[in-house]
Each structure stands twice: as structure tokens, then as C-alpha cells.
Design a protein around this motif. Structure first.
Motif, mmCIF file in Angstrom:
data_model
loop_
_atom_site.group_PDB
_atom_site.id
_atom_site.type_symbol
_atom_site.label_atom_id
_atom_site.label_comp_id
_atom_site.label_asym_id
_atom_site.label_seq_id
_atom_site.Cartn_x
_atom_site.Cartn_y
_atom_site.Cartn_z
ATOM 1 N N SER A 147 0.930 -1.065 -0.106
ATOM 2 C CA SER A 147 0.432 -0.149 0.092
ATOM 3 C C SER A 147 0.780 0.887 -0.433
ATOM 4 O O SER A 147 1.551 0.934 0.982
ATOM 5 C CB SER A 147 -0.239 -0.359 1.001
ATOM 6 O OG SER A 147 -2.038 1.515 1.727
ATOM 7 N N PRO A 148 0.871 2.006 -0.724
ATOM 8 C CA PRO A 148 1.303 2.986 -0.571
ATOM 9 C C PRO A 148 1.013 3.761 0.044
ATOM 10 O O PRO A 148 1.759 5.666 0.805
ATOM 11 C CB PRO A 148 1.104 4.182 -2.642
ATOM 12 C CG PRO A 148 -0.184 3.453 -2.814
ATOM 13 C CD PRO A 148 0.248 2.524 -2.076
ATOM 14 N N ASP A 149 0.121 4.211 0.331
ATOM 15 C CA ASP A 149 -1.085 4.620 1.899
ATOM 16 C C ASP A 149 -1.086 5.128 2.942
ATOM 17 O O ASP A 149 -2.342 5.755 3.014
ATOM 18 C CB ASP A 149 -1.912 5.953 0.351
ATOM 19 C CG ASP A 149 -3.221 5.291 0.231
ATOM 20 O OD1 ASP A 149 -2.914 4.013 0.677
ATOM 21 O OD2 ASP A 149 -3.744 5.660 -0.269
ATOM 22 N N ALA A 150 -1.276 3.571 3.106
ATOM 23 C CA ALA A 150 -2.416 2.957 4.086
ATOM 24 C C ALA A 150 -1.729 4.328 5.544
ATOM 25 O O ALA A 150 -1.003 4.811 5.942
ATOM 26 C CB ALA A 150 -1.789 1.812 4.233
ATOM 27 N N ALA A 151 -2.589 4.936 6.339
ATOM 28 C CA ALA A 151 -2.541 5.924 7.121
ATOM 29 C C ALA A 151 -3.645 5.484 7.708
ATOM 30 O O ALA A 151 -5.120 4.400 7.474
ATOM 31 C CB ALA A 151 -2.118 6.942 6.794
ATOM 32 N N GLY A 152 -3.657 5.989 9.620
ATOM 33 C CA GLY A 152 -4.721 5.894 10.367
ATOM 34 C C GLY A 152 -5.063 4.006 10.606
ATOM 35 O O GLY A 152 -4.788 3.594 10.275
ATOM 36 N N PRO A 153 -6.336 3.599 10.679
ATOM 37 C CA PRO A 153 -6.458 2.149 11.714
ATOM 38 C C PRO A 153 -6.512 1.539 10.464
ATOM 39 O O PRO A 153 -7.319 1.279 9.667
ATOM 40 C CB PRO A 153 -8.164 2.191 12.175
ATOM 41 C CG PRO A 153 -8.565 3.519 12.739
ATOM 42 C CD PRO A 153 -7.624 4.688 11.707
ATOM 43 N N ALA A 154 -5.971 0.643 10.914
ATOM 44 C CA ALA A 154 -5.334 -0.866 9.823
ATOM 45 C C ALA A 154 -6.363 -2.385 10.520
ATOM 46 O O ALA A 154 -6.917 -1.894 11.187
ATOM 47 C CB ALA A 154 -4.410 -0.539 9.853
ATOM 48 N N SER A 155 -6.650 -2.496 9.533
ATOM 49 C CA SER A 155 -7.472 -3.804 9.736
ATOM 50 C C SER A 155 -6.362 -5.277 9.606
ATOM 51 O O SER A 155 -6.334 -5.172 8.488
ATOM 52 C CB SER A 155 -8.914 -3.499 9.128
ATOM 53 O OG SER A 155 -9.642 -2.808 9.004
ATOM 54 N N GLY A 156 -7.318 -6.300 10.398
ATOM 55 C CA GLY A 156 -6.515 -7.375 10.014
ATOM 56 C C GLY A 156 -6.881 -8.500 11.199
ATOM 57 O O GLY A 156 -7.868 -8.097 12.572
#
Length: 403
Positions: A147-156
Motif C-alpha cells: 500500500s502506498p498510502d496506508a494510514a489511520g487504523p489498519a484492519s486485520g
């Protein structure tokens, strides 16, 4: 129904024929005709929760274990707990060779609506296009994503009980392990994998808490009770072959906390997974031991709501009794009384399509309120490997195919 022969297990060595089946698309007229009588079935799943903050320009090499084999792999990416869209500009699937290294030639790009990139809106999931070729059962599948732009709460999924790998920058196309020097014990953004299988083939989804999630099982060896169940199913002449492990450590039936409650995540984690024929419900101990004024009547109402919604969706429900936990710090006679009343409902109400009595499997013959020491992982609540296997062995496989 003609009994199916279980697919061959694939362990460390990957036979050339298996590899070629995964790599080479099938395009014959006979294969096209056969596809008309096939459907998608979940082969791996893990319930999503919040996983801290996403990191821009990070790549993940996620290792998962398939249950049922089939063609036309699809994956589902999740941004269920994000507060903004997240873009994935490269997603690939391959077969693990060792560690973060892949079998040469197996790493192939996944598309989404024909595009190599996809943006997943906050609070949603997205499913990939089918990847032609065959994926065997009992295979270490590796999904690499960037992901080039992941930010904020991640899910998994936080407690994977399996090692996956991290890299900074897009190294998803690389089959070697050099760039993947960091490790993680969680699965980021990936929440299920499905394959196309014969129309008679189905799956079971285990909706549970830490015991289902695998706490106290041996990390990296796939020794959760749903893993042992998947091995039994592969050896059996049953149409149910897929196993989706939808356990979250600390999860409750009625209240959010460690993940959304079973009631609140039932639709996303279970009912929307393809090919799920049966819901295996094994939850309740965290509600009972929390001393939050939960009553047996309240628990039974929660179970009945899950039964109602699952039956309305055309799924069967197997209920599992709540296992003993005397010796755990939150145990007391009041909690034990609720557990006994809840288990009486599960066993005797006739509202479940089938019942698996994990309480009787795991309890000590000398004190029915305690787990048998031979099965005790050490905290008097969670079974260790032998207990996990005993649980899987107690499941009536025919009851899972109750269509």
C-alpha cells in the motif's frame, strides 16, 4: 452424492505437477463446461479487528494455510476498521518455499476489476478477480501486498499464530526473501481466501474466541482445533472440506471489546464467506467470566439471535458447550452456575442443528468444573495441542453437512 476423494496434502516439498497446476491457467472447453457446476468456497479466513495504524509504502508477505483445494483463487481484502480509504497498488499470490521465499515461478499478480490496483473504502471489503489455475489443499499460500498510502487504523487479524513478513517499499514481485527481513505475528488487510470447487463442496465457519483462535497451541505448526478439523475433513468422505477460522481472542457473544461481538460480526465474518454451509458456534466463556451481570437468559437470547440469522441465511448451526475454567482467576461459583445453565440449553433445547459437547470432552472426570490436566495449557482455561486435537476429534463430521 458420490463421495469425493480427499486432496493430497502438500507439505514442505511442492511436487512439480502441483506447482504447474497453480501456475498454468486452465482454458480447455471441458474445463469451461465443468465450471458451470462449480462455486466459490472459502479455504482460509481470519476475523478482522483493529491493528494499530497503517504504514505508507509498506509491503506485507502474509502466509496462510489452505483447507480445501480448488481452482480460480480469490482473496478478500478488508478495511473494515479503517477511517479512510486504503489503496493497494500491487497484490500477488504464490506458494511458500521456506520462510519468506516463494517457489520460483509461483508468484502471480492478482487483479481487481481487471486492474492491478484497488482502493478499499473505509468500513468495507473487496474481493479480487479469479486467478486461473489450481490451488491444492493443505498448502502454505503466500499473499504479498503493498500500500502506498496506508494510514489511520489498519484492519486485520492480530493473533495469527504464524509468522509473516514485512518490507519497506514494493517488493511484492520478488520471490526471494532478501527484502523481507522483518517479521510479524499478525495478518494485515487480508481476511479470506476462496477457491472454485465442485457444487457439492461446502465449508464450515468456526465462530469463536481465543480457544478457536489458537491461544496455547504451538505457533507456526497449525495446531488450533479448526486446523485438526481440516485434517480430519481431508481424510473423510464428506462434502464439507473448507474450514474458516473466525475466532478472536477475548471475543464475546453479546458485547464488543476484543473485536466486535459475535452478534455484530456474524454477517461479515461468517455469512458472507462463500460456500459456508454450517456455522460452528463456540463462544460464551468470556461473557460469563467477565462478571458484567450477564445471565444465562441473556446468553441464550444471544445464541437464539445467531441461530435466527444463520437459519434465515440458509446456514446450519452446530452449538458447542462452554468448556470448564475453574482455576482461572475470574472463575467463581456464580459464573459456573451460568455456564451450567447455558450448557443445558445448548445440549437439550433442540434449537441447534447439532451439538458438540466440548465441556464433556475437556473436563476432568474428578472435577467437572476443571479442565483435564492432560489437556490444560497451563492457565486452566485454554487447551494445549492434545486438547485441541481431542476437540476436533469430537466433532461429528456428518453433522457439518446438514444441508
Amino acid at each position: 452424492m458420490t463421495p469425493r476423494r480427499p486432496p493430497a496434502r502438500v507439505l514442505v516439498a511442492v511436487p512439480l505437477a502441483v506447482l504447474l497446476a497453480f501456475v498454468v491457467p486452465r482454458s480447455s472447453p471441458a474445463a469451461a463446461r465443468a465450471a458451470d457446476s462449480r462455486h466459490d468456497v472459502v479455504t482460509w479466513a481470519a476475523s478482522a479487528d483493529r491493528l494499530g495504524d497503517g504504514v505508507a509504502d509498506r509491503a506485507y508477505r502474509l502466509v496462510v494455510r489452505t483447507s480445501v483445494g480448488g481452482d480460480d483463487l480469490r482473496i478478500r481484502l478488508t478495511n473494515a476498521f479503517g477511517d479512510r480509504p486504503v489503496t493497494f497498488d500491487s497484490v500477488r499470490a504464490g506458494i511458500r518455499r521456506q520462510g519468506a521465499a516463494l517457489v520460483p515461478g509461483s508468484n502471480r499478480r492478482l487483479l481487481f476489476g481487471g486492474s492491478p490496483a484497488v482502493t478499499v473504502p473505509a468500513g468495507t471489503t473487496v474481493t479480487s478477480d479469479a486467478l486461473p489455475g489450481r490451488l491444492p489443499a493443505a498448502t502454505d499460500l503466500v499473499v504479498s501486498l503493498h500500500s502506498p498510502d496506508a494510514a489511520g487504523p489498519a484492519s486485520g487479524h492480530g493473533m495469527a499464530m504464524k509468522t509473516s513478513y514485512l518490507a519497506q517499499g514494493d517488493h511484492t514481485a520478488e520471490e526471494g526473501a532478501d527484502a523481507w527481513s522483518a517479521t510479524t505475528g499478525s495478518w494485515f488487510y487480508l481476511d479470506s481466501v476462496s477457491v472454485r470447487a465442485d457444487a457439492s463442496t461446502g465449508a464450515v465457519a468456526a465462530l469463536g474466541d481465543s480457544i478457536t483462535d489458537g491461544w496455547q497451541s504451538t505457533s507456526g505448526l497449525d495446531r488450533r482445533w479448526p486446523d485438526y478439523l481440516a485434517r480430519r475433513l481431508r481424510r473423510a468422505d464428506t462434502a464439507v472440506q473448507g474450514v474458516a477460522n473466525e475466532g478472536i481472542s477475548g471475543n464475546k457473544v453479546l458485547a464488543d471489546g476484543a473485536g466486535q461481538s459475535a452478534l455484530n460480526r456474524l454477517e461479515r465474518d461468517v455469512l458472507t464467506q462463500p460456500g459456508v454451509r454450517t456455522v460452528f458456534l463456540f463462544e460464551g466463556v468470556n461473557d460469563i467470566k467477565a462478571h458484567s451481570r450477564v445471565t444465562a437468559q441473556g446468553m441464550i437470547a444471544g445464541y437464539r439471535e445467531i441461530l435466527r440469522r444463520a437459519h434465515a441465511a440458509g446456514r446450519c448451526v452446530v452449538g458447542a458447550t462452554v468448556a470448564p475454567f475453574k482455576g482461572w482467576s475470574e472463575w467463581d461459583p456464580a459464573a459456573e452456575s451460568v455456564r451450567q445453565d447455558v450448557n443445558a440449553f445448548i445440549r437439550d433445547s433442540g434449537e441447534f442443528d447439532a451439538v458438540t459437547d466440548f465441556d464433556r470432552v475437556l473436563r476432568s472426570p474428578y472435577d467437572h468444573e476443571r479442565i483435564l490436566p492432560f489437556f490444560d495449557g497451563g492457565d486452566h482455561l485454554h487447551p494445549e495441542g492434545k486438547g485441541m486435537q481431542a476437540m476436533a476429534d469430537a466433532v461429528d463430521l456428518e453433522a457439518l453437512d446438514c444441508a
